[in-house]
Design a protein around this motif. Structure first.
Motif, PDB file in Angstrom:
ATOM      1  N   UNK A 105      -9.944  81.328 -10.516  1.00  0.00           N
ATOM      2  CA  UNK A 105     -10.100  80.644 -12.084  1.00  0.00           C
ATOM      3  C   UNK A 105     -10.099  79.237 -12.059  1.00  0.00           C
ATOM      4  N   UNK A 106      -9.479  78.352 -10.883  1.00  0.00           N
ATOM      5  CA  UNK A 106      -9.964  76.979 -10.795  1.00  0.00           C
ATOM      6  C   UNK A 106     -10.131  76.781  -9.038  1.00  0.00           C
ATOM      7  N   UNK A 107     -10.500  75.471  -9.114  1.00  0.00           N
ATOM      8  CA  UNK A 107     -10.768  74.775  -7.666  1.00  0.00           C
ATOM      9  C   UNK A 107      -9.736  73.768  -7.512  1.00  0.00           C
ATOM     10  N   UNK A 108      -9.422  73.405  -6.289  1.00  0.00           N
ATOM     11  CA  UNK A 108      -8.696  72.216  -6.049  1.00  0.00           C
ATOM     12  C   UNK A 108      -9.609  71.034  -6.499  1.00  0.00           C
ATOM     13  N   UNK A 109      -8.951  70.248  -7.127  1.00  0.00           N
ATOM     14  CA  UNK A 109      -9.573  68.793  -7.739  1.00  0.00           C
ATOM     15  C   UNK A 109      -9.972  68.141  -6.473  1.00  0.00           C
ATOM     16  N   UNK A 110      -9.312  68.101  -5.329  1.00  0.00           N
ATOM     17  CA  UNK A 110      -9.872  67.400  -4.071  1.00  0.00           C
ATOM     18  C   UNK A 110     -11.268  67.999  -3.677  1.00  0.00           C
ATOM     19  N   UNK A 111     -11.765  68.897  -4.107  1.00  0.00           N
ATOM     20  CA  UNK A 111     -13.130  69.600  -3.611  1.00  0.00           C
ATOM     21  C   UNK A 111     -14.143  68.762  -4.346  1.00  0.00           C
ATOM     22  N   UNK A 112     -13.967  68.063  -5.398  1.00  0.00           N
ATOM     23  CA  UNK A 112     -14.888  67.334  -6.219  1.00  0.00           C
ATOM     24  C   UNK A 112     -15.594  66.350  -5.567  1.00  0.00           C
ATOM     25  N   UNK A 113     -16.729  65.870  -5.642  1.00  0.00           N
ATOM     26  CA  UNK A 113     -17.321  64.518  -5.161  1.00  0.00           C
ATOM     27  C   UNK A 113     -17.565  63.723  -6.326  1.00  0.00           C
ATOM     28  N   UNK A 114     -17.837  64.218  -7.709  1.00  0.00           N
ATOM     29  CA  UNK A 114     -17.873  63.410  -8.716  1.00  0.00           C
ATOM     30  C   UNK A 114     -17.174  64.245  -9.935  1.00  0.00           C
ATOM     31  N   UNK A 115     -16.363  63.643 -10.695  1.00  0.00           N
ATOM     32  CA  UNK A 115     -15.923  64.271 -11.997  1.00  0.00           C
ATOM     33  C   UNK A 115     -16.486  63.273 -13.248  1.00  0.00           C
TER      34      UNK A 115
END
Length: 197
Positions: A105-115
């Motif tokens: 249901x969610x992804x660790x925010x640390x995986x994002x390259x751009x938000x």
């Protein structure tokens, strides 16, 4: 926006699990978004057309880049920031496909390259104050705030260089001017596409 606090959970170690359970069980009206920001569960009205148009324009620009082969531009992808008691649902997230597939249901925010967060009247305070701190805390390298309600006029502010408490670098561009996204994107975005038509 409806706010439910989580202060009634006495054991800090269990707060995150309890917040996630509340987030999962909250039945919001169709199209509304449920987020957790600094331990407060919020329900926001559906995003307006302009926010969706901006997210779509950015997605198109990102997918035109050859470097986008192994990453996706996701709308309404929930990002977990447990250290800040946050579960954010930004307008757009760019992350490696491998980190998103099968994540639940969610992804660790640390995986994002751009938000990318695009403000609404109800989200502006969170998008300007609380979420940059949350994204910086987990090391999201680039946070783009498209502030349609900025007091000085609509702006796009790129936050860079997270240091676990804040972003050390911010560059604001008025909407209508070009905006440069650094590597790994190496892309100049025409923000005139974001202005109301």
């Amino acid at each position: 926006m409806i706010a439910l606090t989580a202060d009634h959970f006495p054991q800090e170690g269990r707060v995150w699990e309890a917040l996630v359970r509340i987030w999962e069980d909250t039945e919001a009206p169709e199209g509304c978004m449920v987020e957790i920001v600094d331990g407060v569960v919020t329900v926001a009205p559906p995003r307006d057309v302009r926010q969706n148009v901006i997210a779509a324009e950015l997605s198109r620009a990102l997918y035109r880049q050859p470097r986008s082969r192994d990453r996706g531009a996701y709308q309404k992808l929930a990002l977990a920031v447990p250290g800040r008691k946050g579960l954010y649902v930004p307008n757009l997230v760019v992350a490696p496909d491998a980190m998103v597939r099968g994540a639940g249901r969610f992804v660790p925010a640390a995986a994002a390259e751009l938000v990318v967060e695009i403000t609404s009247l109800t989200s502006a305070a969170h998008d300007r104050r609380h979420k940059p701190a949350g994204y910086a805390a987990v090391g999201v390298p680039l946070y783009l705030l498209i502030d349609l309600w900025s007091p000085g006029g609509p702006t796009a502010t790129l936050h860079r260089e997270p240091d676990r408490t804040r972003y050390r670098s911010r560059r604001a561009t008025p909407l209508g001017a070009p905006l440069r996204l650094p590597e790994p994107f190496g892309l100049t975005v025409d923000t005139a596409l974001f202005q109301a038509g």
